[in-house]
Write a protein that holds these residues in place. Structure first.
Motif, mmCIF file in Angstrom:
data_model
loop_
_atom_site.group_PDB
_atom_site.id
_atom_site.type_symbol
_atom_site.label_atom_id
_atom_site.label_comp_id
_atom_site.label_asym_id
_atom_site.label_seq_id
_atom_site.Cartn_x
_atom_site.Cartn_y
_atom_site.Cartn_z
ATOM 1 N N SER A 1 -93.630 65.881 -53.923
ATOM 2 C CA SER A 1 -92.397 66.185 -54.653
ATOM 3 C C SER A 1 -91.701 67.349 -53.969
ATOM 4 O O SER A 1 -92.351 68.332 -53.608
ATOM 5 C CB SER A 1 -92.710 66.561 -56.099
ATOM 6 O OG SER A 1 -93.388 65.514 -56.746
ATOM 7 N N VAL A 2 -90.383 67.235 -53.806
ATOM 8 C CA VAL A 2 -89.600 68.270 -53.136
ATOM 9 C C VAL A 2 -88.614 68.869 -54.140
ATOM 10 O O VAL A 2 -87.871 68.141 -54.796
ATOM 11 C CB VAL A 2 -88.827 67.703 -51.928
ATOM 12 C CG1 VAL A 2 -88.047 68.807 -51.219
ATOM 13 C CG2 VAL A 2 -89.763 66.995 -50.967
ATOM 14 N N PHE A 3 -88.615 70.192 -54.215
ATOM 15 C CA PHE A 3 -87.743 70.930 -55.125
ATOM 16 C C PHE A 3 -86.866 71.885 -54.324
ATOM 17 O O PHE A 3 -87.297 72.416 -53.294
ATOM 18 C CB PHE A 3 -88.573 71.744 -56.118
ATOM 19 C CG PHE A 3 -89.516 70.922 -56.936
ATOM 20 C CD1 PHE A 3 -89.125 70.384 -58.148
ATOM 21 C CD2 PHE A 3 -90.807 70.674 -56.489
ATOM 22 C CE1 PHE A 3 -89.995 69.614 -58.897
ATOM 23 C CE2 PHE A 3 -91.688 69.912 -57.238
ATOM 24 C CZ PHE A 3 -91.289 69.379 -58.449
ATOM 25 N N LEU A 4 -85.691 72.136 -54.806
ATOM 26 C CA LEU A 4 -84.787 73.093 -54.188
ATOM 27 C C LEU A 4 -85.021 74.453 -54.838
ATOM 28 O O LEU A 4 -84.938 74.586 -56.056
ATOM 29 C CB LEU A 4 -83.338 72.649 -54.407
ATOM 30 C CG LEU A 4 -82.255 73.543 -53.840
ATOM 31 C CD1 LEU A 4 -82.356 73.636 -52.324
ATOM 32 C CD2 LEU A 4 -80.884 73.014 -54.251
ATOM 33 N N LEU B 1 -90.672 75.402 -47.137
ATOM 34 C CA LEU B 1 -90.004 75.282 -45.850
ATOM 35 C C LEU B 1 -88.576 75.790 -45.969
ATOM 36 O O LEU B 1 -87.856 75.414 -46.896
ATOM 37 C CB LEU B 1 -89.970 73.831 -45.359
ATOM 38 C CG LEU B 1 -91.247 73.367 -44.669
ATOM 39 C CD1 LEU B 1 -92.291 72.976 -45.673
ATOM 40 C CD2 LEU B 1 -90.958 72.258 -43.709
ATOM 41 N N ARG B 2 -88.212 76.660 -45.033
ATOM 42 C CA ARG B 2 -86.834 77.149 -44.949
ATOM 43 C C ARG B 2 -86.174 76.431 -43.784
ATOM 44 O O ARG B 2 -86.678 76.430 -42.667
ATOM 45 C CB ARG B 2 -86.779 78.661 -44.731
ATOM 46 C CG ARG B 2 -85.337 79.193 -44.708
ATOM 47 C CD ARG B 2 -85.296 80.714 -44.679
ATOM 48 N NE ARG B 2 -85.992 81.271 -43.546
ATOM 49 C CZ ARG B 2 -85.445 81.517 -42.360
ATOM 50 N NH1 ARG B 2 -84.176 81.227 -42.146
ATOM 51 N NH2 ARG B 2 -86.162 82.043 -41.389
ATOM 52 N N VAL C 1 -84.031 76.347 -48.924
ATOM 53 C CA VAL C 1 -85.486 76.412 -49.038
ATOM 54 C C VAL C 1 -85.951 75.304 -49.970
ATOM 55 O O VAL C 1 -85.482 75.185 -51.101
ATOM 56 C CB VAL C 1 -85.962 77.788 -49.552
ATOM 57 C CG1 VAL C 1 -87.480 77.794 -49.733
ATOM 58 C CG2 VAL C 1 -85.525 78.899 -48.602
ATOM 59 N N TYR C 2 -86.877 74.494 -49.439
ATOM 60 C CA TYR C 2 -87.543 73.468 -50.232
ATOM 61 C C TYR C 2 -88.938 73.968 -50.570
ATOM 62 O O TYR C 2 -89.646 74.499 -49.717
ATOM 63 C CB TYR C 2 -87.736 72.171 -49.445
ATOM 64 C CG TYR C 2 -86.517 71.360 -49.130
ATOM 65 C CD1 TYR C 2 -85.333 71.476 -49.845
ATOM 66 C CD2 TYR C 2 -86.567 70.421 -48.110
ATOM 67 C CE1 TYR C 2 -84.237 70.691 -49.541
ATOM 68 C CE2 TYR C 2 -85.468 69.629 -47.799
ATOM 69 C CZ TYR C 2 -84.315 69.772 -48.519
ATOM 70 O OH TYR C 2 -83.235 68.987 -48.210
#
Length: 144
Positions: free
Chosen positions: A82-85, A111-112, A94-95
């Motif tokens: 799952s990827v969030f902002l 991750l930036r 940035v995720y």
């Protein structure tokens, strides 16, 4: 990672045998590959495809990555990335990603990315339509 956030994208995957090391655990570098694959799912969810994202006049490169391992993953495990902002700045985003197995958190990744102009490969603010696409997922404290 904060509970109650809405993911930009979720990507299921099954661990393949060749992704495991001699101890039978997913080799550490593959977790970054999983998160990178999920980042393309974000582009698909928000823009329709990677090519459609590039057509906005923007692209992104990884500037920083951090992984935190909570529990090992093994061959044939069914995972969900799952990827969030968590941040949307002037030229960076940035995720925060979570990798889960049966709902249990196994890995956290941050991750930036820096936005670049695809023609010059230089840092560049994203166009308004890119900023707008992310707006619904932006936490109140994530702008600057």
């Amino acid at each position: 990672m904060s509970p109650g956030r809405r993911p930009l994208a979720e990507m299921p995957l099954r661990v393949r045998y060749h992704e495991c090391d001699g101890q039978g655990i997913v080799f550490n570098a593959h977790y970054l590959a999983y998160v990178d694959m999920a980042a393309f799912e974000v582009e698909k969810a928000l823009f329709g495809s990677h090519q459609a994202f590039l057509a906005t006049g923007a692209d992104m490169v990884v500037a920083e990555s951090n992984l935190r391992y909570r529990a090992p993953c093994r061959f044939d495990d069914e995972l969900v990335v799952s990827v969030f902002l968590s941040h949307f700045g002037t030229t960076s985003i940035v995720y925060e990603s979570e990798i889960r197995r049966d709902g249990k958190l196994t890995t956290e990744a941050t991750l930036r990315y820096v936005f670049i102009d695809p023609a010059t490969l230089r840092k560049s603010p994203p166009p308004p339509e890119v900023r707008e696409a992310y707006a619904a997922y932006l936490p109140a404290s994530a702008t600057s």
